[in-house]
Design a protein around this motif. Structure first.
Motif, PDB file in Angstrom:
ATOM      1  N   UNK A   1      -9.568  19.259   9.252  1.00  0.00           N
ATOM      2  CA  UNK A   1     -10.209  18.555   8.129  1.00  0.00           C
ATOM      3  C   UNK A   1     -10.131  19.313   6.811  1.00  0.00           C
ATOM      4  N   UNK A   2     -10.083  20.632   6.884  1.00  0.00           N
ATOM      5  CA  UNK A   2     -10.040  21.418   5.656  1.00  0.00           C
ATOM      6  C   UNK A   2      -8.660  21.656   5.100  1.00  0.00           C
ATOM      7  N   UNK A   3      -7.653  20.961   5.608  1.00  0.00           N
ATOM      8  CA  UNK A   3      -6.287  21.134   5.113  1.00  0.00           C
ATOM      9  C   UNK A   3      -6.209  20.775   3.630  1.00  0.00           C
ATOM     10  N   UNK A   4      -5.398  21.521   2.859  1.00  0.00           N
ATOM     11  CA  UNK A   4      -5.315  21.263   1.410  1.00  0.00           C
ATOM     12  C   UNK A   4      -4.980  19.813   1.069  1.00  0.00           C
ATOM     13  N   UNK A   5      -4.126  19.176   1.873  1.00  0.00           N
ATOM     14  CA  UNK A   5      -3.768  17.779   1.612  1.00  0.00           C
ATOM     15  C   UNK A   5      -5.007  16.887   1.659  1.00  0.00           C
ATOM     16  N   UNK A   6      -5.890  17.144   2.624  1.00  0.00           N
ATOM     17  CA  UNK A   6      -7.076  16.301   2.783  1.00  0.00           C
ATOM     18  C   UNK A   6      -8.113  16.598   1.707  1.00  0.00           C
ATOM     19  N   UNK A   7      -8.186  17.853   1.294  1.00  0.00           N
ATOM     20  CA  UNK A   7      -9.092  18.198   0.196  1.00  0.00           C
ATOM     21  C   UNK A   7      -8.636  17.519  -1.090  1.00  0.00           C
ATOM     22  N   UNK A   8      -7.314  17.466  -1.285  1.00  0.00           N
ATOM     23  CA  UNK A   8      -6.785  16.769  -2.454  1.00  0.00           C
ATOM     24  C   UNK A   8      -7.075  15.275  -2.366  1.00  0.00           C
ATOM     25  N   UNK A   9      -6.967  14.711  -1.153  1.00  0.00           N
ATOM     26  CA  UNK A   9      -7.273  13.291  -0.963  1.00  0.00           C
ATOM     27  C   UNK A   9      -8.745  13.016  -1.265  1.00  0.00           C
ATOM     28  N   UNK A  10      -9.619  13.883  -0.784  1.00  0.00           N
ATOM     29  CA  UNK A  10     -11.050  13.706  -1.040  1.00  0.00           C
ATOM     30  C   UNK A  10     -11.348  13.731  -2.533  1.00  0.00           C
ATOM     31  N   UNK A  11     -10.713  14.667  -3.242  1.00  0.00           N
ATOM     32  CA  UNK A  11     -10.929  14.775  -4.681  1.00  0.00           C
ATOM     33  C   UNK A  11     -10.438  13.520  -5.407  1.00  0.00           C
ATOM     34  N   UNK A  12      -9.376  12.909  -4.857  1.00  0.00           N
ATOM     35  CA  UNK A  12      -8.816  11.708  -5.471  1.00  0.00           C
ATOM     36  C   UNK A  12      -9.502  10.428  -4.994  1.00  0.00           C
ATOM     37  N   UNK A  13     -10.477  10.554  -4.073  1.00  0.00           N
ATOM     38  CA  UNK A  13     -11.164   9.373  -3.558  1.00  0.00           C
ATOM     39  C   UNK A  13     -10.340   8.568  -2.576  1.00  0.00           C
ATOM     40  N   UNK A  14      -9.427   9.239  -1.876  1.00  0.00           N
ATOM     41  CA  UNK A  14      -8.531   8.582  -0.925  1.00  0.00           C
ATOM     42  C   UNK A  14      -9.004   8.855   0.496  1.00  0.00           C
TER      43      UNK A  14
ATOM     44  N   UNK B   1       0.838  -1.202   0.000  1.00  0.00           N
ATOM     45  CA  UNK B   1       0.000   0.000   0.000  1.00  0.00           C
ATOM     46  C   UNK B   1       0.872   1.250   0.000  1.00  0.00           C
ATOM     47  N   UNK B   2       0.446   2.266  -0.720  1.00  0.00           N
ATOM     48  CA  UNK B   2       1.119   3.565  -0.703  1.00  0.00           C
ATOM     49  C   UNK B   2       0.409   4.466   0.298  1.00  0.00           C
ATOM     50  N   UNK B   3       1.079   4.719   1.411  1.00  0.00           N
ATOM     51  CA  UNK B   3       0.446   5.452   2.513  1.00  0.00           C
ATOM     52  C   UNK B   3       1.201   6.755   2.751  1.00  0.00           C
ATOM     53  N   UNK B   4       0.458   7.838   2.818  1.00  0.00           N
ATOM     54  CA  UNK B   4       1.021   9.141   3.165  1.00  0.00           C
ATOM     55  C   UNK B   4       0.685   9.440   4.612  1.00  0.00           C
TER      56      UNK B   4
ATOM     57  N   UNK C   1      -0.111   8.451  -6.331  1.00  0.00           N
ATOM     58  CA  UNK C   1      -0.325   7.033  -6.055  1.00  0.00           C
ATOM     59  C   UNK C   1      -0.742   6.716  -4.639  1.00  0.00           C
ATOM     60  N   UNK C   2      -1.033   7.723  -3.831  1.00  0.00           N
ATOM     61  CA  UNK C   2      -1.418   7.484  -2.437  1.00  0.00           C
ATOM     62  C   UNK C   2      -2.725   6.687  -2.353  1.00  0.00           C
ATOM     63  N   UNK C   3      -2.693   5.606  -1.559  1.00  0.00           N
ATOM     64  CA  UNK C   3      -3.889   4.780  -1.335  1.00  0.00           C
ATOM     65  C   UNK C   3      -4.628   5.168  -0.054  1.00  0.00           C
ATOM     66  N   UNK C   4      -3.901   5.733   0.916  1.00  0.00           N
ATOM     67  CA  UNK C   4      -4.480   6.072   2.219  1.00  0.00           C
ATOM     68  C   UNK C   4      -3.643   7.180   2.841  1.00  0.00           C
ATOM     69  N   UNK C   5      -4.323   8.134   3.491  1.00  0.00           N
ATOM     70  CA  UNK C   5      -3.637   9.178   4.260  1.00  0.00           C
ATOM     71  C   UNK C   5      -3.874   8.912   5.735  1.00  0.00           C
TER      72      UNK C   5
END
Length: 485
Positions: free
Chosen positions: A88-101, A15-18, A76-80
């Motif tokens: 929750x509104x951090x840019x990293x998490x918004x990007x994860x949400x957009x990517x379905x992660x 798994x690719x985990x950030x 390629x992140x599978x899970x953050x």
């Protein structure tokens, strides 16, 4: 993978985990997941010498650390996996949400990892609330240990729960039960958690800059009750905690158990004639009560600390701990520093350090423990208001000494609701303000008074943390005593 539990180590292979955050919990998660075969990248917005020092051991283990860039989701992140404080509104998490992660926290990972490698999957007894979490969790662990159970106090209390669930330390092998302190941040990111039993000690406005609203904050606290098996422990004096129980989806047969500083009703723990009693975990709770301990067994015996003891006892009893172990656990327990800690008596005045009172709810509980007080307060308000605190505490105040970035908010509340109380406003936010505050408080105090540092604010405007703030208060008091010797 969603929020489903993972019970086999092989599920993490490849798994690719950030991991977001290079703090204690982030480092713990990164090491554990890499050890299970995941490909881990750690990201953090900082790039100080301290950050680079923390990153070096991870990089030596082959875990890449990306500093000064916490906004871009690695490809390629599978899970953050996030550290608790990231919003929750951090840019990293918004990007994860957009990517379905999915984004989860270290507590969620620990829950999914329990029972790995043939280890016993110890049940969790969970504690949350605005104030009193650490004390209650440590009291609970002391009661469990007094019953002969192998246990550990973990989570927000300071010991990363992943290290306990998966670590190599023999002290954590084959534990019978965990006493788990959980913050609202941790609960927000732990959708799969299902505790044996859990307690919400109290609810008051806190961390609203993170949660946005009181409703969102309360909802995250209430997650601790989801799936409880035996008992949902609530504060009978705080209706909001009971409301969270009513809204929880629990296992069939799980009971609501209240605690109160008054005489308990059926399915409650409370106090009768100086005795802590149980009317919840007895054969006939409508007619019977079981003595657990005396108020004198609780140190310090301040009202809110007795409430902490009752909540801990309720969780211990839910796990089958006998009454004698509740008593022995309380007698063996010693509170952590900076929690209503008596520092010294000087010329008939008591000096008390409650630097851990970092919000209004905690400060109100501390102020309620004394009759005549010179109050030292101030710091970072974190969006709090002080009118209710001042209104409820005004009759106890001999005087007030203020310092810190948001002291004006407290000063204005005092002017509105306690205009007769003398106020010294120290117009400074440096650490040297502490000796000056103690000197001014001493000038206002009379024999029989208590000089109480319960700041009702966070410390980071002036100090590294609440521990340093408390240490500097104690040092100033000791110097005061030495000067008068």
């Amino acid at each position: 993978m969603g929020s489903q539990e993972v019970t086999t180590a092989s599920a993490w292979q490849g798994m690719n985990i950030t991991v977001a955050g290079l703090g204690v919990s982030g480092i713990s998660a990164a090491r554990a997941l890499a050890g299970l075969g995941a490909s881990v990248t750690v990201v953090d917005g900082g790039d100080s010498p301290a950050h680079r020092e923390r990153a070096a051991p991870l990089e030596q283990q082959g875990i890449p650390v990306r500093l000064a860039d916490a906004e871009t989701l690695p490809e390629g992140t599978d899970l953050v996996v996030t550290s608790p404080g990231w919003k929750p509104g951090s840019p990293l998490f918004l990007a994860a949400e957009e990517a379905g992660v999915d984004v989860v926290g270290d507590v969620e990972i620990a829950w999914r990892l329990r029972g790995q490698d043939g280890r016993k999957a110890a049940p969790w007894l969970a504690v949350t609330g605005t104030n009193g979490k650490t004390t209650t969790t440590r009291m609970l662990a002391s009661m469990l240990a007094a019953a002969g159970l192998r246990t550990a106090a973990v989570g927000n209390i300071g010991t990363p729960i992943i290290d306990v669930v998966l670590g190599d330390d023999d002290a954590y092998a084959d534990l019978d039960v965990l006493a788990v302190e959980l913050s609202s941040y941790q609960l927000h990111w732990a959708p799969s958690l299902r505790a044996h039993s859990a307690a919400v000690l109290n609810l008051a406005p806190d961390h609203l800059d993170w949660h946005g609203t009181m409703e969102a904050y309360a909802a995250d606290k209430g997650r601790v009750y989801e799936g409880n098996q035996v008992a949902c422990v609530y504060n009978a004096a705080d209706r909001a905690t009971e409301d969270l129980v009513r809204g929880a989806d629990v296992e069939e047969g799980c009971r609501a158990v209240g605690f109160t500083l008054g005489t308990p009703g059926p399915s409650q723990l409370g106090v009768v004639d100086g005795i802590l009693v149980d009317r919840a975990f007895v054969e006939d709770r409508h007619k019977q009560a079981q003595e657990l301990a005396e108020i004198a067994d609780v140190q310090p015996p301040a009202p809110h600390n007795i409430a902490n003891a009752l909540a801990a006892a309720a969780l211990a009893r839910a796990f089958g701990v006998p009454p004698t172990a509740v008593r022995d656990g309380l007698r063996a327990f010693r509170p952590d520093a900076h929690r209503i800690e008596h520092v010294a008596d000087v010329d008939g005045v008591a000096y008390v350090d409650d630097s851990k009172a970092t919000n209004t709810h905690a400060a109100e509980a501390s102020l309620a423990a004394y009759e005549s007080i010179v109050w030292i307060a101030g710091g970072l308000a974190k969006g709090a208001t002080f009118d209710e605190l001042v209104t409820r505490s005004a009759k106890r105040l001999r005087g007030v000494v203020l310092f810190g970035a948001d002291r004006a908010l407290i000063r204005e509340a005092l002017a509105r609701h306690a205009p007769e109380v003398p106020v010294v406003d120290l117009d400074r936010t440096d650490t040297g303000a502490m000796p000056a505050a103690v000197q001014e408080a001493t000038r206002l105090a009379r024999p029989g008074d208590t000089v109480l540092m319960a700041p009702a604010c966070a410390s980071m405007d002036m100090f590294a943390n609440y521990n340093q703030r408390g240490d500097m208060f104690a040092e100033a008091v000791r110097e005061l005593g030495a000067a008068g010797a």
